[in-house]
Design an enzyme around this catalytic site. Structure first.
Site, PDB file in Angstrom:
ATOM      1  CG  ASP A 161     -59.978  24.665  43.348  1.00  0.00           C
ATOM      2  OD1 ASP A 161     -60.322  25.071  42.225  1.00  0.00           O
ATOM      3  OD2 ASP A 161     -60.797  24.300  44.220  1.00  0.00           O
TER       4      ASP A 161
ATOM      5  CD  GLU B  33     -60.730  28.812  41.176  1.00  0.00           C
ATOM      6  OE1 GLU B  33     -61.344  29.890  40.946  1.00  0.00           O
ATOM      7  OE2 GLU B  33     -60.971  28.101  42.147  1.00  0.00           O
TER       8      GLU B  33
ATOM      9  CG  ASP C 198     -65.840  22.994  39.141  1.00  0.00           C
ATOM     10  OD1 ASP C 198     -66.029  21.785  39.351  1.00  0.00           O
ATOM     11  OD2 ASP C 198     -65.141  23.714  39.879  1.00  0.00           O
TER      12      ASP C 198
END
Length: 491
Positions: free
Chosen positions: A288, A335, A388
């Site tokens: 991430d 990401e 998200d």
């Protein structure tokens, strides 16, 4: 090879214990994936959840979530009696407060039985995982003794790991320390079995690790020298994202920032351990906020919002080189969403890791980047949306009419068919890997959203409430074959 998968958090699985577990429902989902001709099951971080119940704010970068331990499997192992299992609950949104109250007494009974006669398997686990397990167990035991106070609020001698205080704590808290070690053994034993079953059935697990650790974690407590602190384990700068069209004040995450020169001086040994651990429990690892390795947004720890921070250069290629040295050059998803500079793009290219493409962003007028499908490269992973994002059906319902009309013109569909059109655009794209959230396959609306960034109170709670049908697996399989993403097509 072209392949596809489904994004489905472990906690969102159905089951009788108030949250998804590593029990039979997880195995049933693996069967569903295989029947649907999928290659990947992507999940969210599986660490113990801390602030806001977020899997991205964990008490440890290495530990597993006790909430995911399946009581039925413990009973099969003789560690729980049938009458000690809680009664089945209807499947609904997750109540983390109830889990916090009700789970530990049951796990304590299983831990007591294990610790009364430790098995060779348990002893081996403790030895192999000692590089994080001992400190984590002591951290959690002290945290419990401190009435769950955050690390920043611990007494100075414990927070700063003064030798006499630690020695006394180890003696005083030997019982709780044993409990926390036993619980980790339960988790990893069940995880290892599930991963083996998935792999045997042709399913590869895509894990997810946050770039940052929690400010209330055994990682910060054990290695404060690796983070930007004042020398007394208090943070001086914290992580976040600057203001943008999605968040006027930016995002104030509050995580410790790394002292990158120290990491580089130590040849990134902590990160190498972390990534070797991650690649041992997952088949593929999504990192991430990957752009944070090139440069990161630094916010004074006293700030109340993310406004007023500034960008600082990160380790960049030195980190990439260290990861290649430790892991080889595959098995990672970067990401790379957010503010991307030429330097970030160059770092990603040097890494060789696939970046991410979000189909919803292609038609969102607030998004400054170009995510239209014609821009994709083969070395990428495409999603309709991530955890998200609102579900695609939710996006259709809540996006501006102009954005929805644009998406329909581009995808040549009517608004009511937009979710299917986005899914097919992902599968048809040139990206080597396509991952569709399960909620999009089910055409669920905003009620199935997993997380809304910069909010708290109703995130990480969605669960699947109905069994997945054979018709759905056949539908997914047919589209997977049509777009040349099935395992059989790759053989």
């Amino acid at each position: 090879m072209r392949a596809s998968g489904i994004l489905m958090p472990v906690f969102s699985l159905p089951g009788p214990f108030g949250i998804g577990t590593l029990g039979r429902e997880a195995y049933t989902f693996v069967d569903f994936l295989a029947q649907a001709k999928q290659t990947y099951w992507q999940i969210l971080p599986i660490g113990p959840t801390g602030y806001g119940d977020s899997p991205y704010q964990s008490f440890s970068a290495f530990a597993g979530n006790p909430y995911f331990i399946d009581f039925r499997l413990l009973a099969e192992d003789g560690l729980l009696l049938p009458e000690e299992l809680p009664s089945s609950q209807p499947v609904g949104r997750i109540d983390y407060g109830a889990l916090y109250r009700e789970r530990p007494p049951i796990l304590q009974k299983a831990a007591d039985r294990l610790l009364a006669a430790p098995t060779p398997e348990y002893e081996t686990f403790c030895t192999e995982q000692s590089f994080w397990l001992e400190d984590y167990a002591l951290f959690m035991a002290i945290k419990a003794e401190q009435k769950q106070a955050g690390l920043a609020d611990w007494p100075d001698d414990l927070r700063c790991r003064e030798p006499e205080a630690l020695s006394a704590a180890r003696q005083r808290l030997a019982g709780p320390v044993g409990y926390f070690k036993a619980v980790q053994f339960f988790f990893y034993r069940q995880w290892k079995s599930l991963k083996a079953y998935a792999n045997e059935n042709g399913i590869r697990l895509v894990g997810d690790i946050p770039i940052y650790v929690s400010p209330d974690s055994s990682d910060l407590w054990t290695h404060p020298e690796l983070f930007q602190t004042d020398g007394r384990v208090h943070l001086t700068q914290v992580a976040g994202c600057p203001p943008d069209a999605f968040a006027a004040d930016g995002q104030l995450w509050g995580n410790p920032l790394y002292d990158w020169p120290r990491h580089e001086a130590e040849h990134f040994s902590w990160w190498k351990r972390r990534m070797k651990h991650a690649t041992s429990i997952y088949d593929v690892v999504r990192i991430d906020h990957f752009r944070g390795f090139e440069s990161y947004y630094s916010i004074p720890a006293s700030n109340k919002t993310a406004a007023g921070g500034h960008w600082v250069k990160g380790p960049d290629r030195a980190f990439i080189d260290a990861m290649h040295e430790a892991l080889g050059e595959g098995g990672i998803i970067a990401e790379d969403l957010g503010y991307l500079t030429p330097e970030v793009k160059a770092m990603l290219a040097a890494s060789g890791y696939p970046g991410m493409k979000i189909m919803q962003f292609a038609f969102d007028s607030r998004e400054s980047g170009n995510y239209l499908p014609y821009t994709y490269t083969r070395n990428s992973v495409v999603y309709t949306g991530t955890h998200d994002n609102v579900t695609t059906e939710g996006w259709r319902q809540n996006a501006s009419p102009e954005d929805v009309a644009y998406a329909c013109r581009y995808l040549r569909c009517e608004p009511e068919d937009l979710t299917d059109a986005m899914i097919c655009a992902c599968l048809a794209s040139v990206s080597d890997m396509a991952v569709i959230p399960l909620a999009d396959w089910l055409h669920l609306g905003p009620e199935a959203r997993i997380n809304t960034p910069s909010t708290s109170g109703s995130n990480w709670q969605w669960r699947l409430t109905k069994p997945l049908s054979v018709d759905l697996s056949r539908h997914i399989a047919a589209l997977t074959v049509l777009y040349d993403r099935s395992p059989a097509a790759a053989e």
